[in-house]
Design a protein around this motif. Sequence first.
Motif, PDB file in Angstrom:
ATOM      1  N   TYR A 126       0.852  -1.196   0.000  1.00 55.84           N
ATOM      2  CA  TYR A 126       0.000   0.000   0.000  1.00 55.84           C
ATOM      3  C   TYR A 126       0.880   1.235   0.000  1.00 55.84           C
ATOM      4  O   TYR A 126       1.780   1.358   0.832  1.00 55.84           O
ATOM      5  CB  TYR A 126      -0.918  -0.011   1.222  1.00 55.84           C
ATOM      6  CG  TYR A 126      -1.815  -1.224   1.211  1.00 55.84           C
ATOM      7  CD1 TYR A 126      -3.008  -1.200   0.496  1.00 55.84           C
ATOM      8  CD2 TYR A 126      -1.444  -2.392   1.857  1.00 55.84           C
ATOM      9  CE1 TYR A 126      -3.816  -2.322   0.447  1.00 55.84           C
ATOM     10  CE2 TYR A 126      -2.244  -3.518   1.802  1.00 55.84           C
ATOM     11  CZ  TYR A 126      -3.435  -3.478   1.098  1.00 55.84           C
ATOM     12  OH  TYR A 126      -4.225  -4.585   1.037  1.00 55.84           O
ATOM     13  N   SER A 127       0.603   2.162  -0.932  1.00 57.61           N
ATOM     14  CA  SER A 127       1.458   3.338  -1.084  1.00 57.61           C
ATOM     15  C   SER A 127       0.616   4.600  -1.094  1.00 57.61           C
ATOM     16  O   SER A 127      -0.543   4.575  -1.515  1.00 57.61           O
ATOM     17  CB  SER A 127       2.233   3.266  -2.395  1.00 57.61           C
ATOM     18  OG  SER A 127       3.058   2.144  -2.415  1.00 57.61           O
ATOM     19  N   PRO A 128       1.203   5.721  -0.678  1.00 55.56           N
ATOM     20  CA  PRO A 128       0.461   6.987  -0.738  1.00 55.56           C
ATOM     21  C   PRO A 128       0.378   7.556  -2.147  1.00 55.56           C
ATOM     22  O   PRO A 128      -0.422   8.440  -2.404  1.00 55.56           O
ATOM     23  CB  PRO A 128       1.260   7.916   0.181  1.00 55.56           C
ATOM     24  CG  PRO A 128       2.613   7.328   0.267  1.00 55.56           C
ATOM     25  CD  PRO A 128       2.496   5.871   0.010  1.00 55.56           C
ATOM     26  N   PHE A 129       1.219   7.084  -3.041  1.00 54.21           N
ATOM     27  CA  PHE A 129       1.184   7.568  -4.425  1.00 54.21           C
ATOM     28  C   PHE A 129       1.627   6.425  -5.332  1.00 54.21           C
ATOM     29  O   PHE A 129       2.237   5.461  -4.859  1.00 54.21           O
ATOM     30  CB  PHE A 129       2.070   8.807  -4.606  1.00 54.21           C
ATOM     31  CG  PHE A 129       3.488   8.640  -4.141  1.00 54.21           C
ATOM     32  CD1 PHE A 129       4.452   8.078  -4.974  1.00 54.21           C
ATOM     33  CD2 PHE A 129       3.864   9.038  -2.861  1.00 54.21           C
ATOM     34  CE1 PHE A 129       5.755   7.922  -4.538  1.00 54.21           C
ATOM     35  CE2 PHE A 129       5.165   8.898  -2.422  1.00 54.21           C
ATOM     36  CZ  PHE A 129       6.112   8.331  -3.259  1.00 54.21           C
ATOM     37  N   PRO A 130       1.301   6.494  -6.623  1.00 51.87           N
ATOM     38  CA  PRO A 130       1.685   5.398  -7.511  1.00 51.87           C
ATOM     39  C   PRO A 130       3.201   5.302  -7.652  1.00 51.87           C
ATOM     40  O   PRO A 130       3.850   6.299  -7.929  1.00 51.87           O
ATOM     41  CB  PRO A 130       1.021   5.749  -8.847  1.00 51.87           C
ATOM     42  CG  PRO A 130       0.736   7.197  -8.772  1.00 51.87           C
ATOM     43  CD  PRO A 130       0.528   7.524  -7.333  1.00 51.87           C
ATOM     44  N   SER A 189      -0.259   4.674   5.594  1.00 49.53           N
ATOM     45  CA  SER A 189      -0.053   4.301   4.194  1.00 49.53           C
ATOM     46  C   SER A 189      -0.637   5.313   3.217  1.00 49.53           C
ATOM     47  O   SER A 189      -0.323   5.279   2.033  1.00 49.53           O
ATOM     48  CB  SER A 189      -0.641   2.920   3.912  1.00 49.53           C
ATOM     49  OG  SER A 189      -2.038   2.990   3.967  1.00 49.53           O
ATOM     50  N   THR A 190      -1.515   6.214   3.669  1.00 45.75           N
ATOM     51  CA  THR A 190      -1.965   7.268   2.758  1.00 45.75           C
ATOM     52  C   THR A 190      -1.170   8.546   2.973  1.00 45.75           C
ATOM     53  O   THR A 190      -1.317   9.501   2.231  1.00 45.75           O
ATOM     54  CB  THR A 190      -3.458   7.600   2.967  1.00 45.75           C
ATOM     55  OG1 THR A 190      -3.675   7.854   4.345  1.00 45.75           O
ATOM     56  CG2 THR A 190      -4.334   6.468   2.503  1.00 45.75           C
ATOM     57  N   ASP A 191      -0.345   8.562   4.012  1.00 43.64           N
ATOM     58  CA  ASP A 191       0.410   9.774   4.295  1.00 43.64           C
ATOM     59  C   ASP A 191       1.783   9.738   3.613  1.00 43.64           C
ATOM     60  O   ASP A 191       1.969  10.321   2.547  1.00 43.64           O
ATOM     61  CB  ASP A 191       0.515   9.937   5.820  1.00 43.64           C
ATOM     62  CG  ASP A 191       1.127  11.256   6.217  1.00 43.64           C
ATOM     63  OD1 ASP A 191       1.443  12.036   5.312  1.00 43.64           O
ATOM     64  OD2 ASP A 191       1.297  11.499   7.424  1.00 43.64           O
ATOM     65  N   ASP A 192       2.739   9.014   4.233  1.00 47.47           N
ATOM     66  CA  ASP A 192       4.071   9.038   3.628  1.00 47.47           C
ATOM     67  C   ASP A 192       4.793   7.701   3.692  1.00 47.47           C
ATOM     68  O   ASP A 192       5.959   7.636   3.360  1.00 47.47           O
ATOM     69  CB  ASP A 192       4.930  10.128   4.284  1.00 47.47           C
ATOM     70  CG  ASP A 192       5.174   9.860   5.765  1.00 47.47           C
ATOM     71  OD1 ASP A 192       4.361   9.131   6.358  1.00 47.47           O
ATOM     72  OD2 ASP A 192       6.154  10.371   6.308  1.00 47.47           O
ATOM     73  N   VAL A 213       7.387  14.215   1.731  1.00 39.86           N
ATOM     74  CA  VAL A 213       6.076  13.645   1.420  1.00 39.86           C
ATOM     75  C   VAL A 213       5.080  13.970   2.531  1.00 39.86           C
ATOM     76  O   VAL A 213       3.922  14.305   2.286  1.00 39.86           O
ATOM     77  CB  VAL A 213       6.219  12.127   1.201  1.00 39.86           C
ATOM     78  CG1 VAL A 213       4.860  11.484   1.061  1.00 39.86           C
ATOM     79  CG2 VAL A 213       7.053  11.848  -0.029  1.00 39.86           C
ATOM     80  N   SER A 252       1.120  16.165   2.641  1.00 43.54           N
ATOM     81  CA  SER A 252      -0.166  15.826   3.270  1.00 43.54           C
ATOM     82  C   SER A 252      -0.606  16.940   4.199  1.00 43.54           C
ATOM     83  O   SER A 252      -1.765  17.341   4.206  1.00 43.54           O
ATOM     84  CB  SER A 252      -0.065  14.558   4.119  1.00 43.54           C
ATOM     85  OG  SER A 252       0.476  13.513   3.394  1.00 43.54           O
ATOM     86  N   GLY A 265      -5.310   2.170  -1.467  1.00 49.60           N
ATOM     87  CA  GLY A 265      -4.005   2.462  -2.064  1.00 49.60           C
ATOM     88  C   GLY A 265      -3.119   1.259  -2.285  1.00 49.60           C
ATOM     89  O   GLY A 265      -1.900   1.372  -2.258  1.00 49.60           O
ATOM     90  N   TRP A 284      -3.660   0.939  -7.518  1.00 46.45           N
ATOM     91  CA  TRP A 284      -2.930   2.044  -8.141  1.00 46.45           C
ATOM     92  C   TRP A 284      -2.664   1.756  -9.613  1.00 46.45           C
ATOM     93  O   TRP A 284      -2.744   2.656 -10.458  1.00 46.45           O
ATOM     94  CB  TRP A 284      -1.595   2.292  -7.439  1.00 46.45           C
ATOM     95  CG  TRP A 284      -1.657   3.246  -6.280  1.00 46.45           C
ATOM     96  CD1 TRP A 284      -1.297   2.967  -4.998  1.00 46.45           C
ATOM     97  CD2 TRP A 284      -2.071   4.624  -6.291  1.00 46.45           C
ATOM     98  NE1 TRP A 284      -1.464   4.083  -4.210  1.00 46.45           N
ATOM     99  CE2 TRP A 284      -1.940   5.107  -4.973  1.00 46.45           C
ATOM    100  CE3 TRP A 284      -2.543   5.482  -7.276  1.00 46.45           C
ATOM    101  CZ2 TRP A 284      -2.255   6.423  -4.615  1.00 46.45           C
ATOM    102  CZ3 TRP A 284      -2.863   6.791  -6.940  1.00 46.45           C
ATOM    103  CH2 TRP A 284      -2.718   7.245  -5.619  1.00 46.45           C
TER     104      TRP A 284
END
Lengths: 176, 462
Positions: free
Chosen positions: A36-40, A136-139, B18, B22, B214, B219
Motif C-alpha cells: 500500500y502506497s500513498p502515491f503510484p 499508508s496514505t500519508d508518507d 512527502v 499531506s 491504495g 494504483w
Amino acid sequence: MDADKNFIVGVFDDEEVLLTGIEKVRGNGVKIHEVYSPFPVHGIDDALGYKRSRLPIAAFLFGMTGTSIALTMQIWMLGYDWPMIIGGKNFASLPPFIPVTFELTVLLSALGMVGTFFIVSDMKPYKWPRQFDIRSTDDKHIMAIDLAKNQSIDKTVLGKILKDAGASEVNEKNFE
Amino acid sequence: MQVSSSIRDPLITGGKTVKDVSHDISRHVENKPANLWYLAMAISVSLLAYGLYCVWMVLWNGIGMWGLNKTVGWAWDITNFVWWVGIGHAGTLISAILLLFRQKWRMSINRAAEAMTIFAVICAASFPLIHMGRLWLGFYWALPLPNAFGSLWVNFNSPLLWDVFAISTYFTVSLVFWYIGLIPDFAVIRDRAVVQGNNLRAAIYNALSFGWQGGAKTWMRYESVALILAGLSTPLVLSVHTIVSMDFATSVIPGWHTTIFPPYFVAGAIFSGFAMVLTLLIVTRRVFKLEDYITIYHIELMNIIIIVTGSIVGIAYITELFIAWYSGVEYEGYAFYNRVSGPYAWAYWSMMTCNVISPQLFWVKKIRTSIVATFVLSIVVNIGMWFERFVIIVTSLHRDYVPSSWTMFHPTMYDIGEYLFTFGLFFTAFFLFAKFFPVINMAEVKSIVKSSSEKTNQDASH
C-alpha cells in the motif's frame, strides 16, 4: 491458521528502497499479500509480478457500445421513425450524425470504464477499508505479508527478511 | 524511477517532504477558514442571490426582459455561454493533454483547474437553459426522449443539438476525471481524521473516497483509468469548442459563416481558460500559502501558453479580415468593415488590444514572472475574450440584410444580472471547493517531491 487474518507488516520510507525490497522479499520465496502506497510507484507492478490491467479493453467495448447506440438511434429516429426533410438532404445522412456519435462513444467509454474500475477494485462509499497501517496514505509504503500463506517460514525469520530488505519497522497486524 | 534535469527549475520548492505535502494541503480542509474566506463567500453569495432574483424575473416574465430585439436575437446570453465554456477548456487541457505529454508541472495546478472547468461548464449551461424560457422542460425538449407528439424526435442535423450532447458529455467526463483524481486525496484526509479522532469527518471522507486503500494493484488500475480518461478527454475537449463554433459556422450569416472557426475557437478557449486559471491560482496560492507548490515557474509556463494561444487568436483575427477582403464577397467584406469601423468599433478594438497586444507583453521575462503583472493581464485577457464573442455575435447580427432592420443592442439589468448570477455561482462553488476539498493533487505531487524538489536539484549539480 486461517488465511487473511494474521499479517506481518513492513514499513518502508522510500519508494526506491521499496522496489529493491520487494525483489529481495520475493527472492526469499515470501508471498506478498499487497503493498500500500500513498502515491503510484512506477515499476511496482512488475516487481510484484502483476499482469497488465485489462481496463483498456473494457473502455474499448463500452466505447463501441456507445457508437452503436448513437448510430442506431439517429438513423432509426430520423431515417425511419419520423423522416424529416431538412435542407433537401437524405433522411439518414451520416456526416451530421458524427458529432453525437463521437460524444456518446466518449461518454459510455468513460462511464463504463470507471464503473468497471470501481467494481473490480471493490470500491464503494459504504466500505471501510481494512488498514494495515494508517500512515499508508500519508508518507509510508506498507508491505503486508499473510502469515497463513507463508507457513513454511517462521515469523521471526520473516521479520528479519523485511528488515534486510530495507523496512524501517516491522509490525504484526491481526484482524478478527 | 522519475528523473528530472537539473537545469530545470524545481517544481516544488521549500525542501518539502512527502509528509509535508499531506499536512500543507489537508490542513485547509481541517482548520477553520480564515476571515478572508468568509468575506469572499459573503460577496459571492450576495451576487448569487441578486442573480437568482434576475433569473427568476426572466423565467416569470419571459425572455423579453432581456434587451434582445427582432434583429439581434442572440446577444449576451450566448456571449456568456461561449465565454464560460471557453474558460472551462484550460482545466481539461492541463489535466488531460499535459498528462499525455507527461508535463509534470500540471500536477500542482490540475485539481483547481479541473474544478474551474466543472463550475464554468455549469455556468455556461445555465444560459441556453434559461433561454429556453421553461428550463424545467429543457431536458425533455433537448434530449431524444419519447414524447406525445408522435414521437417527434429532436433534429440531429442541428449544431445546437450537437452542443447539448457535447456539453453534457464534457461535463460528465470532466466530473468523473476530477473525482477519480480526488479519491486518493479524500483517503488522506480520512486517515488524518482517524488519527485526530474526528469520527464524523473520517466517515464523510471515507464515503467520498469510496473506501480507498491504495494497494499496488488498485494504483495500477487507477493509473490505467487516468491515462484512458486523458486520452478520451483530449479529443473531447477539442470537439466541444469545435461544436460550439459550429453553432455559428454552419449558419449563413456573414461574419459567422467561416471555416476557420473551429481551430480559432479552440485556441481562444484555451487562451481564456489559462487566464482564468491564473486569476484563480494567484489568489489561491496567496490565501492558502501554497507558494512552494504553485511556484513562479508554474506561472511562467502558463504565461507561455497564453503567448502561444494568444498569438494563434491574433492570427485568426487577421486571417478573417484578409479573407473577408480577398474572397470578394460583399456581405462578408461589409460585415468586417463594420466591425472595424462601425458603431461597435469600440468593442472590436477593445478585443484587439486585450487579446492580441496584451499577451505579447509576456515575451518579456520580467513581466511573465511578475505576479502583479500576470494577475492584471489575466483579467485583461478574459475581458478581451468576452468582447471577442460579443463582437462576433452582436456586430454580425445588428446590421441585417435589410437596412430598415438595422439596430443596436442595449442590455437590460436582467442581461447584466444574469451574467452576475453566473459569477456568484462560479465563485461560491469555487470557494466551497477550496475549503472542503484538497486544492492540490496530493498523490501526484508526492510522486514528484523527491525527483523534482530543490534539494535534489542541488544535489545533482554538485
